[in-house]
Design a protein around this motif. Sequence first.
Motif, PDB file in Angstrom:
ATOM      1  N   ARG A  52       0.985  -1.374  -0.075  1.00  0.00           N
ATOM      2  CA  ARG A  52       0.107  -0.006  -0.074  1.00  0.00           C
ATOM      3  C   ARG A  52       0.995   1.351   0.069  1.00  0.00           C
ATOM      4  O   ARG A  52       2.068   1.082   0.605  1.00  0.00           O
ATOM      5  CB  ARG A  52      -0.844   0.170   1.276  1.00  0.00           C
ATOM      6  CG  ARG A  52      -1.889  -1.239   1.194  1.00  0.00           C
ATOM      7  CD  ARG A  52      -2.758  -1.132   2.522  1.00  0.00           C
ATOM      8  NE  ARG A  52      -2.070  -0.494   3.595  1.00  0.00           N
ATOM      9  CZ  ARG A  52      -1.895  -1.271   4.792  1.00  0.00           C
ATOM     10  NH1 ARG A  52      -2.221  -2.619   4.832  1.00  0.00           N
ATOM     11  NH2 ARG A  52      -1.276  -0.839   5.753  1.00  0.00           N
ATOM     12  N   GLN A  53       0.267   2.393  -0.468  1.00  0.00           N
ATOM     13  CA  GLN A  53       1.353   3.617  -0.724  1.00  0.00           C
ATOM     14  C   GLN A  53       1.773   4.007   0.659  1.00  0.00           C
ATOM     15  O   GLN A  53       2.960   4.314   0.856  1.00  0.00           O
ATOM     16  CB  GLN A  53       0.282   4.873  -1.275  1.00  0.00           C
ATOM     17  CG  GLN A  53       1.299   5.883  -1.622  1.00  0.00           C
ATOM     18  CD  GLN A  53       0.474   6.946  -2.231  1.00  0.00           C
ATOM     19  OE1 GLN A  53      -0.699   7.203  -1.790  1.00  0.00           O
ATOM     20  NE2 GLN A  53       1.020   7.929  -2.981  1.00  0.00           N
ATOM     21  N   GLU A  54       0.998   3.939   1.747  1.00  0.00           N
ATOM     22  CA  GLU A  54       1.370   4.442   3.069  1.00  0.00           C
ATOM     23  C   GLU A  54       2.672   3.517   3.629  1.00  0.00           C
ATOM     24  O   GLU A  54       3.452   4.203   4.309  1.00  0.00           O
ATOM     25  CB  GLU A  54       0.425   4.478   4.070  1.00  0.00           C
ATOM     26  CG  GLU A  54      -0.329   3.189   4.386  1.00  0.00           C
ATOM     27  CD  GLU A  54      -1.461   3.125   3.415  1.00  0.00           C
ATOM     28  OE1 GLU A  54      -2.579   2.203   3.857  1.00  0.00           O
ATOM     29  OE2 GLU A  54      -1.580   3.514   2.085  1.00  0.00           O
ATOM     30  N   ILE A  55       2.629   2.356   3.303  1.00  0.00           N
ATOM     31  CA  ILE A  55       3.738   1.052   3.644  1.00  0.00           C
ATOM     32  C   ILE A  55       4.972   1.651   2.801  1.00  0.00           C
ATOM     33  O   ILE A  55       5.885   1.550   3.309  1.00  0.00           O
ATOM     34  CB  ILE A  55       2.984  -0.139   3.674  1.00  0.00           C
ATOM     35  CG1 ILE A  55       1.946  -0.441   4.649  1.00  0.00           C
ATOM     36  CG2 ILE A  55       4.358  -1.115   3.768  1.00  0.00           C
ATOM     37  CD1 ILE A  55       2.281   0.029   5.795  1.00  0.00           C
ATOM     38  N   PHE A  56       4.821   1.584   1.684  1.00  0.00           N
ATOM     39  CA  PHE A  56       5.930   1.926   0.479  1.00  0.00           C
ATOM     40  C   PHE A  56       6.472   3.197   1.411  1.00  0.00           C
ATOM     41  O   PHE A  56       7.888   3.444   1.152  1.00  0.00           O
ATOM     42  CB  PHE A  56       5.432   2.164  -0.782  1.00  0.00           C
ATOM     43  CG  PHE A  56       6.569   2.653  -1.675  1.00  0.00           C
ATOM     44  CD1 PHE A  56       7.324   1.487  -2.251  1.00  0.00           C
ATOM     45  CD2 PHE A  56       6.614   3.763  -2.208  1.00  0.00           C
ATOM     46  CE1 PHE A  56       8.279   1.864  -3.165  1.00  0.00           C
ATOM     47  CE2 PHE A  56       7.948   4.152  -3.032  1.00  0.00           C
ATOM     48  CZ  PHE A  56       8.389   3.003  -3.344  1.00  0.00           C
ATOM     49  N   LYS A  57       5.949   4.463   1.411  1.00  0.00           N
ATOM     50  CA  LYS A  57       6.466   5.680   1.885  1.00  0.00           C
ATOM     51  C   LYS A  57       7.305   5.410   3.193  1.00  0.00           C
ATOM     52  O   LYS A  57       8.290   5.918   3.256  1.00  0.00           O
ATOM     53  CB  LYS A  57       5.628   6.625   2.371  1.00  0.00           C
ATOM     54  CG  LYS A  57       5.117   7.150   0.973  1.00  0.00           C
ATOM     55  CD  LYS A  57       3.892   8.330   1.138  1.00  0.00           C
ATOM     56  CE  LYS A  57       3.427   8.879   0.011  1.00  0.00           C
ATOM     57  NZ  LYS A  57       2.139  10.046  -0.004  1.00  0.00           N
ATOM     58  N   LEU A  58       6.980   4.436   4.221  1.00  0.00           N
ATOM     59  CA  LEU A  58       7.470   4.249   5.339  1.00  0.00           C
ATOM     60  C   LEU A  58       8.846   3.438   5.037  1.00  0.00           C
ATOM     61  O   LEU A  58       9.912   3.608   5.721  1.00  0.00           O
ATOM     62  CB  LEU A  58       6.770   3.451   6.313  1.00  0.00           C
ATOM     63  CG  LEU A  58       5.454   4.178   6.771  1.00  0.00           C
ATOM     64  CD1 LEU A  58       4.756   3.226   7.763  1.00  0.00           C
ATOM     65  CD2 LEU A  58       6.282   5.378   7.857  1.00  0.00           C
ATOM     66  N   ARG A  59       8.745   2.589   4.128  1.00  0.00           N
ATOM     67  CA  ARG A  59       9.821   1.634   3.757  1.00  0.00           C
ATOM     68  C   ARG A  59      10.840   2.329   2.914  1.00  0.00           C
ATOM     69  O   ARG A  59      12.056   1.971   3.244  1.00  0.00           O
ATOM     70  CB  ARG A  59       9.170   0.461   3.218  1.00  0.00           C
ATOM     71  CG  ARG A  59       8.492  -0.444   4.054  1.00  0.00           C
ATOM     72  CD  ARG A  59       8.043  -1.748   3.099  1.00  0.00           C
ATOM     73  NE  ARG A  59       9.203  -2.712   2.899  1.00  0.00           N
ATOM     74  CZ  ARG A  59       9.136  -3.598   2.153  1.00  0.00           C
ATOM     75  NH1 ARG A  59       8.035  -4.101   1.303  1.00  0.00           N
ATOM     76  NH2 ARG A  59      10.112  -4.440   1.857  1.00  0.00           N
ATOM     77  N   TYR A  60      10.527   3.294   2.119  1.00  0.00           N
ATOM     78  CA  TYR A  60      11.362   3.674   1.026  1.00  0.00           C
ATOM     79  C   TYR A  60      11.235   5.183   1.256  1.00  0.00           C
ATOM     80  O   TYR A  60      11.028   5.934   0.445  1.00  0.00           O
ATOM     81  CB  TYR A  60      11.243   3.310  -0.274  1.00  0.00           C
ATOM     82  CG  TYR A  60      11.180   1.790  -0.347  1.00  0.00           C
ATOM     83  CD1 TYR A  60      12.565   1.202  -0.300  1.00  0.00           C
ATOM     84  CD2 TYR A  60      10.206   1.012  -0.343  1.00  0.00           C
ATOM     85  CE1 TYR A  60      12.776  -0.121  -0.646  1.00  0.00           C
ATOM     86  CE2 TYR A  60      10.383  -0.395  -0.309  1.00  0.00           C
ATOM     87  CZ  TYR A  60      11.646  -0.820  -0.514  1.00  0.00           C
ATOM     88  OH  TYR A  60      11.856  -2.377  -0.643  1.00  0.00           O
ATOM     89  N   PRO A  61      11.556   6.061   2.441  1.00  0.00           N
ATOM     90  CA  PRO A  61      10.978   7.434   2.318  1.00  0.00           C
ATOM     91  C   PRO A  61      12.090   8.277   1.506  1.00  0.00           C
ATOM     92  O   PRO A  61      11.691   9.426   1.122  1.00  0.00           O
ATOM     93  CB  PRO A  61      11.430   7.585   3.922  1.00  0.00           C
ATOM     94  CG  PRO A  61      12.300   6.759   4.335  1.00  0.00           C
ATOM     95  CD  PRO A  61      11.893   5.459   3.786  1.00  0.00           C
ATOM     96  N   SER A  62      13.277   7.731   1.207  1.00  0.00           N
ATOM     97  CA  SER A  62      14.162   8.766   0.165  1.00  0.00           C
ATOM     98  C   SER A  62      13.609   8.485  -1.350  1.00  0.00           C
ATOM     99  O   SER A  62      14.170   9.356  -2.067  1.00  0.00           O
ATOM    100  CB  SER A  62      15.453   8.049   0.362  1.00  0.00           C
ATOM    101  OG  SER A  62      15.543   6.783  -0.213  1.00  0.00           O
ATOM    102  N   LEU A  63      12.579   7.592  -1.340  1.00  0.00           N
ATOM    103  CA  LEU A  63      12.119   7.672  -3.052  1.00  0.00           C
ATOM    104  C   LEU A  63      10.918   7.989  -3.105  1.00  0.00           C
ATOM    105  O   LEU A  63      10.602   8.551  -4.185  1.00  0.00           O
ATOM    106  CB  LEU A  63      11.930   6.126  -3.351  1.00  0.00           C
ATOM    107  CG  LEU A  63      13.041   5.329  -3.354  1.00  0.00           C
ATOM    108  CD1 LEU A  63      12.518   3.633  -3.481  1.00  0.00           C
ATOM    109  CD2 LEU A  63      14.273   5.770  -4.342  1.00  0.00           C
ATOM    110  N   VAL A  64      10.453   9.018  -2.129  1.00  0.00           N
ATOM    111  CA  VAL A  64       9.052   9.695  -2.174  1.00  0.00           C
ATOM    112  C   VAL A  64       9.256  11.204  -1.918  1.00  0.00           C
ATOM    113  O   VAL A  64      10.132  11.645  -1.381  1.00  0.00           O
ATOM    114  CB  VAL A  64       8.175   9.035  -1.303  1.00  0.00           C
ATOM    115  CG1 VAL A  64       7.604   7.715  -1.862  1.00  0.00           C
ATOM    116  CG2 VAL A  64       8.311   9.275   0.241  1.00  0.00           C
TER     117      VAL A  64
END
Length: 64
Positions: A52-64
């Motif tokens: 989910r987008q919110e999990i992706f942002k937590l896992r890869y903060p430097s990519l968002v």
Amino acid sequence: MMGRLVLSRHLDESVVLHKDGEVIAEVKYTKSNDNGSIRLTFSADTDIEVDRQEIFKLRYPSLV
């Protein structure tokens, strides 16, 4: 830069994610609820990560 595509799908219709004809994943609209939410089913090889987008942002903060 990522492109964006907005699609409408009916129940049991899918979208196929692919690169040069090689299927990466399939996303299928499988259910809608009275509260307005829908259910999506993802089919992909086990080495493809789906978040989910919110999990992706937590896992890869430097990519968002």
